[in-house]
Design a protein around this motif. Structure first.
Motif, PDB file in Angstrom:
ATOM      1  N   ARG A 290      -6.773  -4.586  13.238  1.00 30.87           N
ATOM      2  CA  ARG A 290      -8.336  -4.635  13.966  1.00 30.87           C
ATOM      3  C   ARG A 290      -8.197  -5.790  15.114  1.00 30.87           C
ATOM      4  O   ARG A 290      -8.585  -5.282  16.385  1.00 30.87           O
ATOM      5  CB  ARG A 290      -9.425  -4.554  13.084  1.00 30.87           C
ATOM      6  CG  ARG A 290      -9.697  -3.832  12.766  1.00 30.87           C
ATOM      7  CD  ARG A 290     -11.242  -3.775  12.009  1.00 30.87           C
ATOM      8  NE  ARG A 290     -10.880  -2.271  11.040  1.00 30.87           N
ATOM      9  CZ  ARG A 290     -12.098  -2.778  10.142  1.00 30.87           C
ATOM     10  NH1 ARG A 290     -12.996  -4.085   9.648  1.00 30.87           N
ATOM     11  NH2 ARG A 290     -12.400  -1.495   9.535  1.00 30.87           N
ATOM     12  N   SER A 291      -7.419  -6.244  15.430  1.00 28.66           N
ATOM     13  CA  SER A 291      -7.276  -7.728  16.494  1.00 28.66           C
ATOM     14  C   SER A 291      -5.853  -7.433  17.373  1.00 28.66           C
ATOM     15  O   SER A 291      -4.902  -7.842  17.928  1.00 28.66           O
ATOM     16  CB  SER A 291      -6.460  -9.461  16.165  1.00 28.66           C
ATOM     17  OG  SER A 291      -7.613  -9.641  15.243  1.00 28.66           O
ATOM     18  N   GLY A 292      -4.970  -6.566  16.972  1.00 29.71           N
ATOM     19  CA  GLY A 292      -3.692  -5.870  17.248  1.00 29.71           C
ATOM     20  C   GLY A 292      -2.421  -5.912  16.645  1.00 29.71           C
ATOM     21  O   GLY A 292      -1.247  -5.399  17.569  1.00 29.71           O
ATOM     22  N   ASP A 293      -2.354  -6.005  15.883  1.00 23.53           N
ATOM     23  CA  ASP A 293      -1.128  -6.183  15.222  1.00 23.53           C
ATOM     24  C   ASP A 293      -0.899  -4.972  14.571  1.00 23.53           C
ATOM     25  O   ASP A 293      -0.843  -4.812  13.206  1.00 23.53           O
ATOM     26  CB  ASP A 293      -0.570  -7.667  14.021  1.00 23.53           C
ATOM     27  CG  ASP A 293       0.748  -6.955  13.941  1.00 23.53           C
ATOM     28  OD1 ASP A 293       1.679  -6.652  14.197  1.00 23.53           O
ATOM     29  OD2 ASP A 293       1.124  -8.421  13.154  1.00 23.53           O
ATOM     30  N   VAL A 294      -0.242  -4.191  14.581  1.00 20.61           N
ATOM     31  CA  VAL A 294      -0.416  -2.552  14.336  1.00 20.61           C
ATOM     32  C   VAL A 294       1.534  -2.723  13.181  1.00 20.61           C
ATOM     33  O   VAL A 294       1.179  -1.287  12.557  1.00 20.61           O
ATOM     34  CB  VAL A 294      -0.072  -1.652  15.394  1.00 20.61           C
ATOM     35  CG1 VAL A 294      -1.864  -1.131  15.720  1.00 20.61           C
ATOM     36  CG2 VAL A 294       1.192  -1.269  15.885  1.00 20.61           C
ATOM     37  N   SER A 295       2.273  -3.808  13.078  1.00 24.70           N
ATOM     38  CA  SER A 295       3.043  -3.940  12.539  1.00 24.70           C
ATOM     39  C   SER A 295       2.840  -4.118  11.537  1.00 24.70           C
ATOM     40  O   SER A 295       3.390  -3.704  10.099  1.00 24.70           O
ATOM     41  CB  SER A 295       3.789  -4.312  12.624  1.00 24.70           C
ATOM     42  OG  SER A 295       3.070  -6.174  12.950  1.00 24.70           O
ATOM     43  N   VAL A 296       1.645  -4.050  10.853  1.00 23.83           N
ATOM     44  CA  VAL A 296       0.992  -4.807   9.296  1.00 23.83           C
ATOM     45  C   VAL A 296       1.073  -3.246   9.292  1.00 23.83           C
ATOM     46  O   VAL A 296       1.457  -3.313   7.693  1.00 23.83           O
ATOM     47  CB  VAL A 296      -0.013  -4.890   9.368  1.00 23.83           C
ATOM     48  CG1 VAL A 296      -0.258  -6.882   9.473  1.00 23.83           C
ATOM     49  CG2 VAL A 296      -1.349  -4.423   9.274  1.00 23.83           C
ATOM     50  N   VAL A 297       1.430  -1.658   9.058  1.00 27.75           N
ATOM     51  CA  VAL A 297       0.975  -0.760   8.152  1.00 27.75           C
ATOM     52  C   VAL A 297       2.732  -0.390   8.046  1.00 27.75           C
ATOM     53  O   VAL A 297       1.970  -0.150   6.820  1.00 27.75           O
ATOM     54  CB  VAL A 297       0.042   0.561   9.863  1.00 27.75           C
ATOM     55  CG1 VAL A 297       0.011   1.803   9.250  1.00 27.75           C
ATOM     56  CG2 VAL A 297      -0.869   0.090  10.141  1.00 27.75           C
ATOM     57  N   GLN A 298       2.895  -0.512   8.998  1.00 28.84           N
ATOM     58  CA  GLN A 298       4.842   0.109   8.747  1.00 28.84           C
ATOM     59  C   GLN A 298       4.819  -1.109   7.478  1.00 28.84           C
ATOM     60  O   GLN A 298       5.786  -0.287   6.575  1.00 28.84           O
ATOM     61  CB  GLN A 298       5.717  -0.159  10.076  1.00 28.84           C
ATOM     62  CG  GLN A 298       6.974   0.210   9.439  1.00 28.84           C
ATOM     63  CD  GLN A 298       7.786  -0.343  10.534  1.00 28.84           C
ATOM     64  OE1 GLN A 298       8.168  -1.105  11.360  1.00 28.84           O
ATOM     65  NE2 GLN A 298       8.280   0.855  11.240  1.00 28.84           N
ATOM     66  N   LYS A 299       4.585  -2.217   7.399  1.00 30.33           N
ATOM     67  CA  LYS A 299       4.703  -3.020   6.285  1.00 30.33           C
ATOM     68  C   LYS A 299       3.853  -2.920   5.144  1.00 30.33           C
ATOM     69  O   LYS A 299       4.342  -3.337   3.827  1.00 30.33           O
ATOM     70  CB  LYS A 299       5.045  -4.496   6.597  1.00 30.33           C
ATOM     71  CG  LYS A 299       5.282  -5.045   8.041  1.00 30.33           C
ATOM     72  CD  LYS A 299       5.002  -6.387   8.456  1.00 30.33           C
ATOM     73  CE  LYS A 299       6.160  -5.876   9.469  1.00 30.33           C
ATOM     74  NZ  LYS A 299       5.464  -7.745  10.573  1.00 30.33           N
ATOM     75  N   GLY A 300       3.406  -1.649   4.870  1.00 31.71           N
ATOM     76  CA  GLY A 300       2.507  -1.579   3.783  1.00 31.71           C
ATOM     77  C   GLY A 300       1.676  -2.350   3.298  1.00 31.71           C
ATOM     78  O   GLY A 300       0.824  -1.343   1.855  1.00 31.71           O
ATOM     79  N   TYR A 301       1.330  -3.172   3.942  1.00 30.86           N
ATOM     80  CA  TYR A 301      -0.163  -4.477   3.883  1.00 30.86           C
ATOM     81  C   TYR A 301      -1.165  -3.994   3.621  1.00 30.86           C
ATOM     82  O   TYR A 301      -2.288  -4.666   3.459  1.00 30.86           O
ATOM     83  CB  TYR A 301      -0.211  -5.525   4.998  1.00 30.86           C
ATOM     84  CG  TYR A 301       1.380  -6.383   5.525  1.00 30.86           C
ATOM     85  CD1 TYR A 301       1.762  -6.616   4.118  1.00 30.86           C
ATOM     86  CD2 TYR A 301       1.726  -6.704   6.382  1.00 30.86           C
ATOM     87  CE1 TYR A 301       3.479  -7.032   4.303  1.00 30.86           C
ATOM     88  CE2 TYR A 301       2.767  -7.635   6.360  1.00 30.86           C
ATOM     89  CZ  TYR A 301       3.206  -8.055   5.079  1.00 30.86           C
ATOM     90  OH  TYR A 301       4.263  -8.702   5.865  1.00 30.86           O
ATOM     91  N   LEU A 302      -0.907  -2.534   4.132  1.00 34.15           N
ATOM     92  CA  LEU A 302      -2.875  -2.478   4.317  1.00 34.15           C
ATOM     93  C   LEU A 302      -2.636  -1.323   2.924  1.00 34.15           C
ATOM     94  O   LEU A 302      -4.171  -0.777   2.521  1.00 34.15           O
ATOM     95  CB  LEU A 302      -2.930  -1.140   5.018  1.00 34.15           C
ATOM     96  CG  LEU A 302      -3.438  -2.005   6.798  1.00 34.15           C
ATOM     97  CD1 LEU A 302      -3.946  -1.323   7.688  1.00 34.15           C
ATOM     98  CD2 LEU A 302      -4.269  -3.111   6.187  1.00 34.15           C
ATOM     99  N   THR A 303      -2.196  -1.321   1.897  1.00 40.79           N
ATOM    100  CA  THR A 303      -2.031   0.007   0.092  1.00 40.79           C
ATOM    101  C   THR A 303      -2.307  -1.195  -0.441  1.00 40.79           C
ATOM    102  O   THR A 303      -2.399  -0.679  -1.344  1.00 40.79           O
ATOM    103  CB  THR A 303      -0.694  -0.026   0.335  1.00 40.79           C
ATOM    104  OG1 THR A 303       0.113  -0.487   0.111  1.00 40.79           O
ATOM    105  CG2 THR A 303       0.242   1.727   1.628  1.00 40.79           C
ATOM    106  N   LEU A 304      -2.756  -2.477  -0.251  1.00 41.24           N
ATOM    107  CA  LEU A 304      -2.932  -3.299  -1.567  1.00 41.24           C
ATOM    108  C   LEU A 304      -1.915  -3.800  -2.675  1.00 41.24           C
ATOM    109  O   LEU A 304      -2.387  -3.782  -3.381  1.00 41.24           O
ATOM    110  CB  LEU A 304      -4.333  -3.237  -1.941  1.00 41.24           C
ATOM    111  CG  LEU A 304      -5.423  -2.537  -1.452  1.00 41.24           C
ATOM    112  CD1 LEU A 304      -7.029  -2.090  -2.105  1.00 41.24           C
ATOM    113  CD2 LEU A 304      -5.706  -3.789  -1.405  1.00 41.24           C
TER     114      LEU A 304
END
Length: 262
Positions: free
Chosen positions: A74-88
């Motif tokens: 939410r602060s601007g780093d969209v790379s966390v999505v590709q790294k799978g960090y939002l999947t718990l």
């Protein structure tokens, strides 16, 4: 814990990027089933208690790192999505020393809850010191919330002794979360509390901070092995537990159940 990297990946947001992974759901199932087995005194109560605490700890690790990642996204780093960090998915938060060795050692020793894992946030694309600080505080904030949720039942006049084993390991899990909250909020280089202060330091102070950061937590734990420092630390934890209504006698009983090999 959150870490720095100097490169950002240009990606979109794929479908299901924030959907809980099967591994997380499996851990949640172990937590719920072992909790029920402890409550019902089904099977080996000590093994049930061990699984309940370990699964609960891993769940808190996932939520801790998810909070870092979501705030970074939410602060601007969209790379966390590709790294799978939002999947718990705990497998995504992988750093051998921080994810596995240290957390398990201190958990098995039975007194300190140390969230492991490593969310690699691209801070070069985070605009503003406030956002940088919030990313670092998001993880410990989740531990504080976890602690508060676990303590809530003790505020009510319920018969804890009817299911004493369950409430004992529940209290021990709350105690571990409390220690994790305190440790992660301490202003130590390399720890979330220290990382939250880093954006506000001068250039020279940052250089010194970055030099110490890889060893900050190790130095702190080495100090904790000193009896006098250890006693002061746990005196503080006990006082905080008393303030929030966490029964220390139950947590101590839960620790004994958890450490079934003794």
């Amino acid at each position: 814990m959150s870490y720095r990297t100097g490169r950002r990946l240009a990606i979109g947001v794929p479908r299901g990027a924030s959907r809980p992974s099967p591994i997380f759901l499996g851990i949640l199932a172990v937590f719920l089933i072992s909790g029920w087995m402890t409550w019902a005194r089904y099977g080996s109560i000590r093994l049930d208690a061990f699984l309940f605490v370990v699964a609960g700890w891993v769940l808190s690790l996932c939520l801790h790192e998810f909070a870092h990642a979501l705030t970074a996204y939410r602060s601007g780093d969209v790379s966390v999505v590709q790294k799978g960090y939002l999947t718990l998915n705990p497998v995504k938060y992988t750093h051998t020393l921080l994810s596995v060795v240290l957390p398990l050692v201190f958990l098995v020793l039975g007194g300190i809850g140390l969230p492991g894992g490593a969310v690699w946030v691209d801070h070069t694309y985070i605009r503003g010191r406030v956002k940088d600080t919030l990313i670092s505080l998001a993880g410990p904030g989740m531990n504080v919330v976890f602690t508060a949720v676990l303590v809530i039942p003790f505020a009510f006049d319920i018969d804890m002794f009817a299911h004493i084993e369950f409430w004992s390991v529940w209290a021990f899990l709350a105690f571990l979360q409390l220690t994790a909250s305190v440790l992660n909020l301490m202003p130590i280089p390399g720890v979330d509390g220290g990382n939250a202060l880093r954006p506000w330091l001068s250039h020279d102070w940052r250089r010194g901070f970055d030099a110490v950061a890889p060893y900050g937590m190790l130095i702190f734990f080495a100090l904790l092995w000193q009896p006098s420092i250890n006693r002061v630390f746990f005196d503080v934890i006990d006082r905080l537990a008393e303030l929030i209504g966490l029964p220390i006698f139950l947590a101590s009983s839960g620790q004994s159940l958890f450490m079934f090999w003794r």
